[in-house]
Every structure is written in C-alpha cells, then in structure tokens.
Design a protein around this motif. Structure first.
Motif, PDB file in Angstrom:
ATOM      1  N   LEU A 157      67.335 -39.942 -10.662  1.00  0.00           N
ATOM      2  CA  LEU A 157      67.968 -40.696 -11.734  1.00  0.00           C
ATOM      3  C   LEU A 157      68.982 -39.840 -12.476  1.00  0.00           C
ATOM      4  O   LEU A 157      70.072 -40.320 -12.851  1.00  0.00           O
ATOM      5  N   ALA A 158      68.675 -38.561 -12.667  1.00  0.00           N
ATOM      6  CA  ALA A 158      69.611 -37.652 -13.328  1.00  0.00           C
ATOM      7  C   ALA A 158      70.887 -37.501 -12.499  1.00  0.00           C
ATOM      8  O   ALA A 158      72.003 -37.504 -13.042  1.00  0.00           O
ATOM      9  N   SER A 159      70.734 -37.393 -11.187  1.00  0.00           N
ATOM     10  CA  SER A 159      71.899 -37.263 -10.304  1.00  0.00           C
ATOM     11  C   SER A 159      72.747 -38.528 -10.328  1.00  0.00           C
ATOM     12  O   SER A 159      73.984 -38.464 -10.326  1.00  0.00           O
ATOM     13  N   PHE A 160      72.097 -39.676 -10.349  1.00  0.00           N
ATOM     14  CA  PHE A 160      72.825 -40.949 -10.447  1.00  0.00           C
ATOM     15  C   PHE A 160      73.666 -40.997 -11.720  1.00  0.00           C
ATOM     16  O   PHE A 160      74.855 -41.351 -11.696  1.00  0.00           O
ATOM     17  N   CYS A 161      73.072 -40.629 -12.841  1.00  0.00           N
ATOM     18  CA  CYS A 161      73.796 -40.640 -14.123  1.00  0.00           C
ATOM     19  C   CYS A 161      74.963 -39.660 -14.101  1.00  0.00           C
ATOM     20  O   CYS A 161      76.030 -39.932 -14.676  1.00  0.00           O
ATOM     21  N   ALA A 162      74.787 -38.515 -13.446  1.00  0.00           N
ATOM     22  CA  ALA A 162      75.864 -37.534 -13.347  1.00  0.00           C
ATOM     23  C   ALA A 162      77.038 -38.103 -12.548  1.00  0.00           C
ATOM     24  O   ALA A 162      78.209 -37.906 -12.908  1.00  0.00           O
ATOM     25  N   GLU A 163      76.754 -38.818 -11.469  1.00  0.00           N
ATOM     26  CA  GLU A 163      77.806 -39.413 -10.642  1.00  0.00           C
ATOM     27  C   GLU A 163      78.572 -40.492 -11.410  1.00  0.00           C
ATOM     28  O   GLU A 163      79.797 -40.588 -11.325  1.00  0.00           O
ATOM     29  N   VAL A 164      77.855 -41.292 -12.180  1.00  0.00           N
ATOM     30  CA  VAL A 164      78.508 -42.334 -12.989  1.00  0.00           C
ATOM     31  C   VAL A 164      79.402 -41.698 -14.049  1.00  0.00           C
ATOM     32  O   VAL A 164      80.524 -42.158 -14.295  1.00  0.00           O
ATOM     33  N   SER A 165      78.931 -40.629 -14.675  1.00  0.00           N
ATOM     34  CA  SER A 165      79.714 -39.969 -15.717  1.00  0.00           C
ATOM     35  C   SER A 165      81.023 -39.418 -15.157  1.00  0.00           C
ATOM     36  O   SER A 165      82.067 -39.480 -15.809  1.00  0.00           O
ATOM     37  N   ALA A 166      80.983 -38.870 -13.932  1.00  0.00           N
ATOM     38  CA  ALA A 166      82.204 -38.353 -13.307  1.00  0.00           C
ATOM     39  C   ALA A 166      83.186 -39.476 -13.015  1.00  0.00           C
ATOM     40  O   ALA A 166      84.401 -39.329 -13.224  1.00  0.00           O
ATOM     41  N   PHE A 167      82.680 -40.618 -12.550  1.00  0.00           N
ATOM     42  CA  PHE A 167      83.548 -41.763 -12.262  1.00  0.00           C
ATOM     43  C   PHE A 167      84.233 -42.254 -13.532  1.00  0.00           C
ATOM     44  O   PHE A 167      85.442 -42.535 -13.530  1.00  0.00           O
ATOM     45  N   ILE A 168      83.485 -42.361 -14.618  1.00  0.00           N
ATOM     46  CA  ILE A 168      84.056 -42.817 -15.891  1.00  0.00           C
ATOM     47  C   ILE A 168      85.154 -41.853 -16.347  1.00  0.00           C
ATOM     48  O   ILE A 168      86.231 -42.269 -16.793  1.00  0.00           O
ATOM     49  N   PHE A 169      84.891 -40.545 -16.208  1.00  0.00           N
ATOM     50  CA  PHE A 169      85.902 -39.561 -16.606  1.00  0.00           C
ATOM     51  C   PHE A 169      87.152 -39.671 -15.744  1.00  0.00           C
ATOM     52  O   PHE A 169      88.281 -39.711 -16.259  1.00  0.00           O
ATOM     53  N   PHE A 170      86.995 -39.702 -14.411  1.00  0.00           N
ATOM     54  CA  PHE A 170      88.147 -39.771 -13.516  1.00  0.00           C
ATOM     55  C   PHE A 170      89.009 -40.989 -13.817  1.00  0.00           C
ATOM     56  O   PHE A 170      90.248 -40.899 -13.880  1.00  0.00           O
ATOM     57  N   THR A 171      88.367 -42.134 -13.995  1.00  0.00           N
ATOM     58  CA  THR A 171      89.113 -43.372 -14.232  1.00  0.00           C
ATOM     59  C   THR A 171      89.857 -43.318 -15.567  1.00  0.00           C
ATOM     60  O   THR A 171      91.042 -43.669 -15.647  1.00  0.00           O
ATOM     61  N   SER A 172      89.172 -42.869 -16.599  1.00  0.00           N
ATOM     62  CA  SER A 172      89.794 -42.786 -17.920  1.00  0.00           C
ATOM     63  C   SER A 172      90.944 -41.781 -17.930  1.00  0.00           C
ATOM     64  O   SER A 172      92.042 -42.072 -18.435  1.00  0.00           O
ATOM     65  N   TYR A 173      90.709 -40.613 -17.374  1.00  0.00           N
ATOM     66  CA  TYR A 173      91.738 -39.561 -17.352  1.00  0.00           C
ATOM     67  C   TYR A 173      92.963 -40.018 -16.561  1.00  0.00           C
ATOM     68  O   TYR A 173      94.107 -39.806 -16.979  1.00  0.00           O
ATOM     69  N   SER A 174      92.712 -40.634 -15.412  1.00  0.00           N
ATOM     70  CA  SER A 174      93.818 -41.077 -14.560  1.00  0.00           C
ATOM     71  C   SER A 174      94.644 -42.155 -15.253  1.00  0.00           C
ATOM     72  O   SER A 174      95.878 -42.153 -15.174  1.00  0.00           O
ATOM     73  N   TYR A 175      93.971 -43.074 -15.922  1.00  0.00           N
ATOM     74  CA  TYR A 175      94.694 -44.140 -16.608  1.00  0.00           C
ATOM     75  C   TYR A 175      95.553 -43.588 -17.739  1.00  0.00           C
ATOM     76  O   TYR A 175      96.691 -44.013 -17.949  1.00  0.00           O
TER      77      TYR A 175
END
Length: 442
Positions: free
Chosen positions: A194-212
């Motif tokens: 579950l911790a690894s899943f949350c880490a992967e989601v956090s990276a996706f949110i960062f990448f999308t926000s930063y890229s936009y």
C-alpha cells in the motif's frame, strides 16, 4: 556541426536519471529492509510478488523507451512542435495498456502465482502484497511515459524531484503501515504494498502538475488537442514494439530466475531478496548511464554527427565505471554490515555475504553490457536489440536451469548476472562496430 559531447553534459543527463532510478530502488530497499525483520517468508514474498508486478510494468517501460528515442531524435532535429503530438499519442496507448495490465493482474494473479510458487507461506503473503500493489499499475505506466519525455528533451532534473517525493512517501508509510506505528493499522507485507502504491500515485500527480505548469508555455505543443495521426502511431509502435517485447522477455526471464531460486527453499528466496536489493543499488548508475547513452546516441544521429557516436559511448561508459567502482568496492569490504541492515539474524546475514560478493563483480560487467545495448537501441534499431538480447537470454536461462539443478549454493546461481553482462557487451559491441546502423530513419 555540434561539438563532441562533454563529461559535463553526460553528468547533466545521467545524474538526475540516476536519482530518478533511485525511486524504485529506494522503494525496494525500504520494503526489503523493513520486511526483513519479519522473516524470510516476508522477504521471499515481497521479492517474488514485487517482481511479478514489475514483469507487467516492463511492457510500459519498453513502450516509453520507444517514445524517448523518437522524442530525443526530434529534439536533436530541433523539431520541437512534434514532441507534444508524440506524447499525446503515447498517452492514449499507455492508458489502454494500463487498463489491460490491471485487468490481468486483478483477475489472474492468484492462479498465476499458485502455478509459479511452491511454498504455501510465500504464496499467501504474495497474494496479500499484490492485492494492494495492483492498483498502481496505471500510474506507473504514465510515470514511465513522463520520464521518457523528460529524458528525451534532456530535462532530467524533473525526475529527481519525483524521486524525492516517492521516496519520502514510501519510507513514511512503510514505517506506519508495516509495523502499525503512529496510530496506523499493522498490515505487514500488505502495508509495504500500500505504501508503494501511494508513492506511485504521488509521483504521477507531481509529473502531471509540473508538466502542465511548465511545458504548456513552451513550443512543444503539450496539453493541446491534436488530430489523430495513425502514421505517427504506427511509427511509435514500430520503434516501441521490439523494446516492449525485449523488456518483457528480459524481466520475465529475471522473474523466472527468482522463481527457480524459490524452489531451492524459503531461505534461498530470503537470501536472494536481500541480494537483489543490494544489486539494485549497485546497478543504479549503470541504468542511468545506459539511458544516457540511448538518448545521446539518438540525439547525435538526429544532429547528423555520426562520427561522435563511438566516442560518446566510450565516454559515457568511462563515467559510469568511475561512478560505480567506488560503491562496489565499499560493498565488497563491508558485506556483513550491509546484510545486517536487512536482518537481526547474524547467521542469516553471513549466508547472504557470498551472493553479495558475486554481484559486486557482476555489476561491472553489467555496466559495459548495458552501455552498448542501449547504444544499439539509440540508433533506432530496436529490432536488432531485441534479437541480440533474445539470443543472450536463451543462454542465460539455460545456465540458470543448469545451476539450480547442480548446486544448492545460491551465490553460484547469481553468477548468471556476470555471464549476461559479458555476453551483452560482446554481442552489442560487435553490432555497433560492424553493422550498418547510421542510416536508420525513425
């Protein structure tokens, strides 16, 4: 014509990639270090279930490499407006791919793992791990695509930021969820997943926000609606399909490696779990510099500067070895202390030491092999890279099958990594020297 690539440019690309690669390495290290204190069953299950999960993600990783090669080529040609179009088409494919992969994991993981794993204890713990981890696969697919984009445009510092976020989220939640600290439920191996899943989601949110925020303002054509180009999608798949198959074969065979070791017993699986964690740390620079080789070779060809391909490969390899050798020496001097990070059992730590020493040597051969292998992919001849590695994997899996039947010593089975790296370096080096790759158009 552009001047030769400098060491500063190489490190400017490689260092952030190295830090980015540390994201999964840190997740693996943290999970293994925490779970090692729960015993060999938790270690073996996290290793096998984690690798089972990553077998599916490698398909997306292979597709992303194809996108990265094309983005780097367009970047070298200064055809910046096409980059957003390529990324958009890649996103559509990744979305569909992620949904298919999730469906396979959700509906078939229990039967596949039952077929592969002998130990009932490791099997049940593996199911607990996959139950939570499977939901992250769509986010992992997009994270691979974002990394490919930023490596392709040589803006790899963004990957560093995502790594820091993933590492912090995973470490904190591992501490909370595995042992039930700070008021969280005690979930054991499920907490690690579950911790690894949350880490992967956090990276996706960062990448999308930063890229936009950053790329929408540039002339890359990002976050705009483009008309579908079936010809472009075909070219992406022509480059990506061999890398997808190659990654699936490569990681799939590595997964079989650990499945065969698990059949040697729960202790052997535990030893290999720790060994794998140390190995992933050792070869982090190797993967970063080989990715750098890939993107620089593609960029140089895009610039029309063919004469600089071999000098660049060798310069990247030199920097890779300079970065790797000190870490390898350090691990070789203190193997017991490093093994002790993963377990309180001193006897078990000593059992791990021979395998750690074997992978220290194997790491150096991997540096050489991966540098030339990614150079082959960087030329755009991804089909040639697939054929070369397939031939090597046949030898590799035959060697593993032979060793797991002839010996009970885990460290001797791990010598397969040295064999793999040596063959990869020899065959890919010969290809780059004698094959006609300089006129490949993508």
């Amino acid at each position: 014509m552009k001047a030769q690539i400098t060491d500063k440019e190489i490190w400017g690309i490689a260092l952030p990639i190295m830090l980015g690669n540390l994201a999964q390495t840190i997740i693996n290290f943290t999970d293994t270090a925490f779970l090692g204190h729960l015993g060999v069953v938790a270690l073996g299950a996290s290793m096998l279930a984690g690798l089972f999960y990553y077998v599916f993600t490698t398909v997306a990783a292979g597709f992303a490499i194809g996108v990265q090669i094309i983005v780097a080529r367009r970047f070298g040609e200064k055809n910046y407006g096409r980059i957003g179009v390529i990324f958009e088409h890649g996103s559509i494919f990744v979305m569909l791919l992620g949904l298919v992969l999730f469906s396979i994991l959700y509906f078939f993981s229990d039967r596949l793992l039952l077929w592969l794993i002998d130990s009932p204890n490791i099997y049940n713990a593996s199911l607990e791990y996959i139950k939570y981890r499977q939901f992250g696969i769509l986010f992992v697919c997009f994270n691979f695509l974002y990394r490919a984009l930023y490596v392709g445009i040589s803006n790899t510092k963004v990957i560093t930021y995502s790594t820091i976020i993933m590492a912090v989220v995973n470490i904190v939640l591992d501490y909370c969820l595995i042992f039930g600290n700070l008021g969280f439920p005690q979930m054991g191996i499920g907490g690690a997943a579950l911790a690894s899943f949350c880490a992967e989601v956090s990276a996706f949110i960062f990448f999308t926000s930063y890229s936009y925020i950053t790329l929408a303002k540039k002339d890359f054509g990002m976050f705009k609606i483009h008309r579908p180009e079936f010809g472009l999608m075909g070219r992406i798949l022509k480059i990506s399909t061999p890398t997808m198959v190659q990654k699936l074969f490569s990681f799939g065979v590595w997964f079989i490696f650990f499945v065969l070791i698990e059949k040697m017993g729960e202790t052997a699986a535990g030893i290999s779990s720790v060994t794998r964690s140390v190995y992933m740390i050792l070869i982090t620079p190797c993967f970063a510099f080989s990715t750098t080789t890939n993107t620089l070779v593609s960029r140089i060809i895009g610039e029309g500067n063919m004469a600089q391909v071999f000098p660049t490969i060798n310069k990247v390899l030199k920097n890779c070895l300079l970065c790797t050798i000190p870490v390898v020496v350090l691990v070789a001097i203190f193997p017991v202390q490093i093994a002790g990070i993963y377990t309180d059992d001193l006897n078990f730590a000593h059992l791990v030491v021979p395998a750690i020493l074997v992978i220290c040597g194997g790491t150096l051969f991997q540096c050489i092999g991966n540098a030339y292998f990614d150079a082959v992919s960087g030329t755009g001849n991804t089909s040639a890279a697939l054929y070369l590695e397939t031939a090597i994997l046949v030898v590799y899996i035959f060697f593993i099958l032979m060793m797991t039947r002839l010996t009970t010593r885990v460290e001797l089975v791990w010598t397969a990594e040295t064999l793999y790296g040596a063959l990869l370096g020899i065959l890919c080096g010969l290809y780059m020297k004698f094959a006609k790759w300089d006129n490949k158009r993508i």
